[in-house]
Design an enzyme around this catalytic site. Sequence first.
Site, mmCIF file in Angstrom:
data_model
loop_
_atom_site.group_PDB
_atom_site.id
_atom_site.type_symbol
_atom_site.label_atom_id
_atom_site.label_comp_id
_atom_site.label_asym_id
_atom_site.label_seq_id
_atom_site.Cartn_x
_atom_site.Cartn_y
_atom_site.Cartn_z
ATOM 1 N N THR A 404 0.851 -1.191 0.000
ATOM 2 C CA THR A 404 0.000 0.000 0.000
ATOM 3 C C THR A 404 0.884 1.238 0.000
ATOM 4 O OG1 THR A 404 -1.663 -1.227 1.259
ATOM 5 C CG2 THR A 404 -1.888 1.151 1.228
ATOM 6 N N THR A 422 -3.442 0.773 -3.196
ATOM 7 C CA THR A 422 -2.914 -0.520 -2.766
ATOM 8 C C THR A 422 -3.037 -1.595 -3.828
ATOM 9 O OG1 THR A 422 -3.075 -2.190 -1.005
ATOM 10 C CG2 THR A 422 -5.136 -1.238 -1.779
ATOM 11 N N SER A 469 -11.516 -2.689 4.246
ATOM 12 C CA SER A 469 -10.165 -2.135 4.214
ATOM 13 C C SER A 469 -9.897 -1.372 5.506
ATOM 14 C CB SER A 469 -10.021 -1.192 3.023
ATOM 15 O OG SER A 469 -8.803 -0.478 3.058
ATOM 16 N N SER A 470 -8.624 -1.156 5.794
ATOM 17 C CA SER A 470 -8.218 -0.290 6.900
ATOM 18 C C SER A 470 -7.636 1.025 6.404
ATOM 19 C CB SER A 470 -7.173 -1.003 7.768
ATOM 20 O OG SER A 470 -7.723 -2.147 8.355
ATOM 21 N N GLY A 491 0.124 0.284 5.587
ATOM 22 C CA GLY A 491 0.448 -0.498 6.774
ATOM 23 C C GLY A 491 -0.577 -1.511 7.210
ATOM 24 N N GLY A 492 -1.496 -1.957 6.343
ATOM 25 C CA GLY A 492 -2.486 -2.945 6.751
ATOM 26 C C GLY A 492 -3.399 -2.390 7.828
#
Length: 585
Positions: A404, A422, A469-470, A491-492
């Site tokens: 990402t 991403t 998603s985050s 960063g997930g």
Amino acid sequence: MRIATLVASTIGLTLLAAAPPARAQTADLAPAPEAATGVADAREAVRAERRMVVAANPIAAESGLAILRAGGSAVDAMVTTQLVLNIVEPQSSGIGGGAFLLHWDAARSDLTTLDGRETAPAAATPERFLGPDGAPRPFMEAVVGGLSVGVPGTPALLAEAHARHGRLPWESLFTIPIRLAEDGFPVSERLRALLDGDPALRDDPRARALYYGEDGSPLPVGTMLRNPALAETLRAMAREGVSAFYSGAVAQDIVDTVTGHPTNPGDITLEDLAAYRVVAREPVCVPYRVYEVCGMGPPSSGAIAVGQILGLVEGFDLAAMGPGPDAAHVVSEASRLAFADRNHYVADSDFVSVPVRGLLDAGYLAERAGLIADDASLGQAQPGEPPFRREGRLAPSSDRSTGTSHVSIVDGDGNAVSLTTTIESAFGARLMTAGGFLLNNELTDFSFRPEADGRPVANGVEAGKRPRSSMAPTIVLDAFGRLYVVAGSPGGSRIIGYVAKTLIGILDWGLDPQAAAALPAFLSRNGPTELEEGTAAADWAEALEARGHEVRLVETTSGIHAIVVTPGGLVGGADPRREGLAVGD
């Protein structure tokens, strides 16, 4: 050779070789205090008078600035920056992936959000990632190959944003990327390290031919990496518009690549690609102190979780605490509560009912904040019962995204873009098309289990659905409704903590964006309290353990890119953990 000079030589514009931006000297923003030292970083914040681009690679940042200097809008610069990132940072984003975009229109004082998240193909079912025994397949086994590939949304997002807010001709935004793909760029240390450490990318014949030598070793640092196949794809998109990606030869190439994987084929069709649409969604905005913090709503959990964290800590005097174990305790406890709700309630709102209003309700957050004790950790928080909710499906899943990137831009008219983009894991599904771009593995952001506790999972796989998603692209408005902060990070699921930490650094601790980005990471995803190893945060472990925290020292992969608007101009910062750069004038 300076990056600006490299870009100038690539596109034939001597104006890019101008002097570097001045260092920030604003009175209202400060460097990080010694006690809060993050990663080692000799850089200072960058100041510009009118316009700025912060991106994850210097070549991409300088390319975006070139578009602004040529009279382009923030969206014009974003299009070029994203396309260049596809070339120079292929592990993180590109036209084979998806993105969320926030746009601030300064003239209208209007914020819009565009959802370019990937979608599951029409053939997808909830059992997609179950093995023959009915158990979830191992994560990497599911990632590599065509089965994990969602219908890409980034090209459609670029086109939609440009149609709404572009100023320069569409084809002109492709000049720099096409020349860069043709002429090449020097392989960076970071790209080489990621190529070397990836266990699966070499197995894809096209990726191996592009990024590795005959002996399977990654190209050495400084090697000029050329991608003529991608140049041809970009040339078609410049000439024919985004339809050149979603139909015709490029679309057929995507289908053939996905369905033709020898061991893990997928099922994307030409009809899936032709049917893709960007969705304009309502921004999710929450008050914090005197500010309004805005972001992307479902299918992203980012703005909701960041908003909950800020709402939960608002009753605590973080400014007096300063960076340290006391603040880390409060913020980590708030994060536990936010992640408990996130994991229970949030998924694609086109498929499930997400109680956004209830999750951000001031009364609900005040009640939940009462669970944060001064001297004890919650350990693992349970989801709450927000108002305005409907009983329905559960939303558990895991988020492991590392592929990402984030771009923050402000143009000369005060318009702004916050773009988080991403391909999910580093190098996505490890599938390269004949057109020279990697495909995402976004479908592994869905829950692998279709049921939990006897109930369907909200974030389960369904045809046409967008995985949760985050990603948390963020725009902050000041007390007068004016643009103040443009920020975001890769960063997930840790993105939520990275963005919250940075906003607290700027809004509560008065740090400049470079210092806020460099602050040590501290967060909890409703599990162990994670402290960034090798930083001052590691020294907070004993104090947190005394309060009952299970502490884990971790290496973080944030990539915060932020711009703050001050009376004296723009101040920008790029996360020192990556190779990003803030540039402006």
